[in-house]
Design a protein around this motif. Structure first.
Motif, PDB file in Angstrom:
ATOM      1  N   GLU A  46     -48.217  36.744  44.828  1.00 36.79           N
ATOM      2  CA  GLU A  46     -49.589  35.959  44.791  1.00 36.79           C
ATOM      3  C   GLU A  46     -50.517  36.613  44.030  1.00 36.79           C
ATOM      4  N   GLY A  47     -51.268  35.833  43.133  1.00 39.34           N
ATOM      5  CA  GLY A  47     -52.246  36.370  42.246  1.00 39.34           C
ATOM      6  C   GLY A  47     -53.492  36.582  43.234  1.00 39.34           C
ATOM      7  N   VAL A  48     -53.794  37.756  43.371  1.00 37.03           N
ATOM      8  CA  VAL A  48     -55.351  37.825  43.984  1.00 37.03           C
ATOM      9  C   VAL A  48     -56.582  38.266  43.260  1.00 37.03           C
ATOM     10  N   ALA A  49     -56.376  38.450  42.036  1.00 35.44           N
ATOM     11  CA  ALA A  49     -57.678  38.798  41.183  1.00 35.44           C
ATOM     12  C   ALA A  49     -57.099  38.545  39.618  1.00 35.44           C
ATOM     13  N   LEU A  50     -57.500  37.281  38.953  1.00 34.66           N
ATOM     14  CA  LEU A  50     -56.966  37.161  37.632  1.00 34.66           C
ATOM     15  C   LEU A  50     -58.222  36.733  36.874  1.00 34.66           C
ATOM     16  N   GLU A  51     -58.195  37.511  35.669  1.00 37.62           N
ATOM     17  CA  GLU A  51     -59.263  37.758  34.913  1.00 37.62           C
ATOM     18  C   GLU A  51     -58.962  36.357  33.668  1.00 37.62           C
ATOM     19  N   ARG A  52     -60.036  35.567  33.674  1.00 35.31           N
ATOM     20  CA  ARG A  52     -59.951  34.299  32.867  1.00 35.31           C
ATOM     21  C   ARG A  52     -61.210  34.310  31.841  1.00 35.31           C
ATOM     22  N   LEU A  53     -61.072  33.313  30.913  1.00 34.70           N
ATOM     23  CA  LEU A  53     -62.145  33.259  30.023  1.00 34.70           C
ATOM     24  C   LEU A  53     -63.524  32.943  30.714  1.00 34.70           C
ATOM     25  N   ASP A  54     -63.603  32.072  31.881  1.00 33.33           N
ATOM     26  CA  ASP A  54     -64.943  31.683  32.615  1.00 33.33           C
ATOM     27  C   ASP A  54     -64.954  32.623  33.596  1.00 33.33           C
ATOM     28  N   TYR A  93     -49.537  44.850  42.277  1.00 35.77           N
ATOM     29  CA  TYR A  93     -49.090  45.235  40.761  1.00 35.77           C
ATOM     30  C   TYR A  93     -50.494  44.724  39.882  1.00 35.77           C
ATOM     31  N   CYS A  94     -50.433  45.498  38.891  1.00 39.19           N
ATOM     32  CA  CYS A  94     -51.539  45.242  37.670  1.00 39.19           C
ATOM     33  C   CYS A  94     -50.433  44.595  36.697  1.00 39.19           C
ATOM     34  N   ALA A  95     -51.215  43.472  36.182  1.00 41.73           N
ATOM     35  CA  ALA A  95     -50.498  42.764  35.030  1.00 41.73           C
ATOM     36  C   ALA A  95     -51.229  42.452  33.948  1.00 41.73           C
ATOM     37  N   ALA A  96     -50.692  42.092  32.743  1.00 41.01           N
ATOM     38  CA  ALA A  96     -51.588  41.914  31.641  1.00 41.01           C
ATOM     39  C   ALA A  96     -51.057  40.467  30.845  1.00 41.01           C
ATOM     40  N   ARG A  97     -51.997  39.706  30.459  1.00 45.93           N
ATOM     41  CA  ARG A  97     -51.418  38.197  29.711  1.00 45.93           C
ATOM     42  C   ARG A  97     -52.066  38.311  28.408  1.00 45.93           C
ATOM     43  N   ARG A  98     -51.435  38.238  27.382  1.00 50.34           N
ATOM     44  CA  ARG A  98     -51.819  38.313  25.938  1.00 50.34           C
ATOM     45  C   ARG A  98     -52.641  36.697  25.963  1.00 50.34           C
ATOM     46  N   LEU A  99     -53.652  36.988  25.212  1.00 48.37           N
ATOM     47  CA  LEU A  99     -54.607  35.815  25.140  1.00 48.37           C
ATOM     48  C   LEU A  99     -53.811  34.835  24.331  1.00 48.37           C
TER      49      LEU A  99
END
Length: 117
Positions: A46-54, A93-99
């Protein structure tokens, strides 16, 4: 190469707090969207906190209790977790998503959070 190293998990009583850390590089923090996920035994991730553009998306189950922050001097992302509940138990888990990518493709090894009732 993206490296993500989580720490800060542990055993805490319900109602308590924990702060998870994700150590990475300055380049990653500046050029990737960052996120925190969790997976409980027998459940889907489950994604609990996800950085987005907005801004940052928080799952309804953690909204108002979990907050992300980062310390650029330490190249570290944090997940502050308050008012913890037994259902918050899981591997985080910490994760990263390329722009430009749709999915999070880079993952840390995870840190275990156990909340006792």
């Amino acid at each position: 190469q993206v490296q993500l190293v989580e720490s800060g998990g542990g055993l805490v009583q319900a109602g308590g707090s924990l702060r998870l850390s994700c150590a990475t590089s300055a380049y990653t923090l500046s050029n990737y969207f960052m996120g925190w996920f969790r997976q409980a035994p027998g459940k889907e991730r489950e994604g609990v906190a996800l950085e987005r553009l907005d801004g940052t998306y928080y799952a309804d189950s953690v909204k108002g209790r979990f907050t992300t922050s980062q310390d650029n001097a330490k190249n570290t992302l944090y997940l502050e977790m308050n008012s913890l509940k037994p259902e918050d138990t899981g591997m985080y888990y910490c994760a990263a998503r390329r722009l430009g990518d749709a999915d999070f493709n880079y993952w840390g090894q995870g840190t275990q959070v156990t909340v006792s009732s």
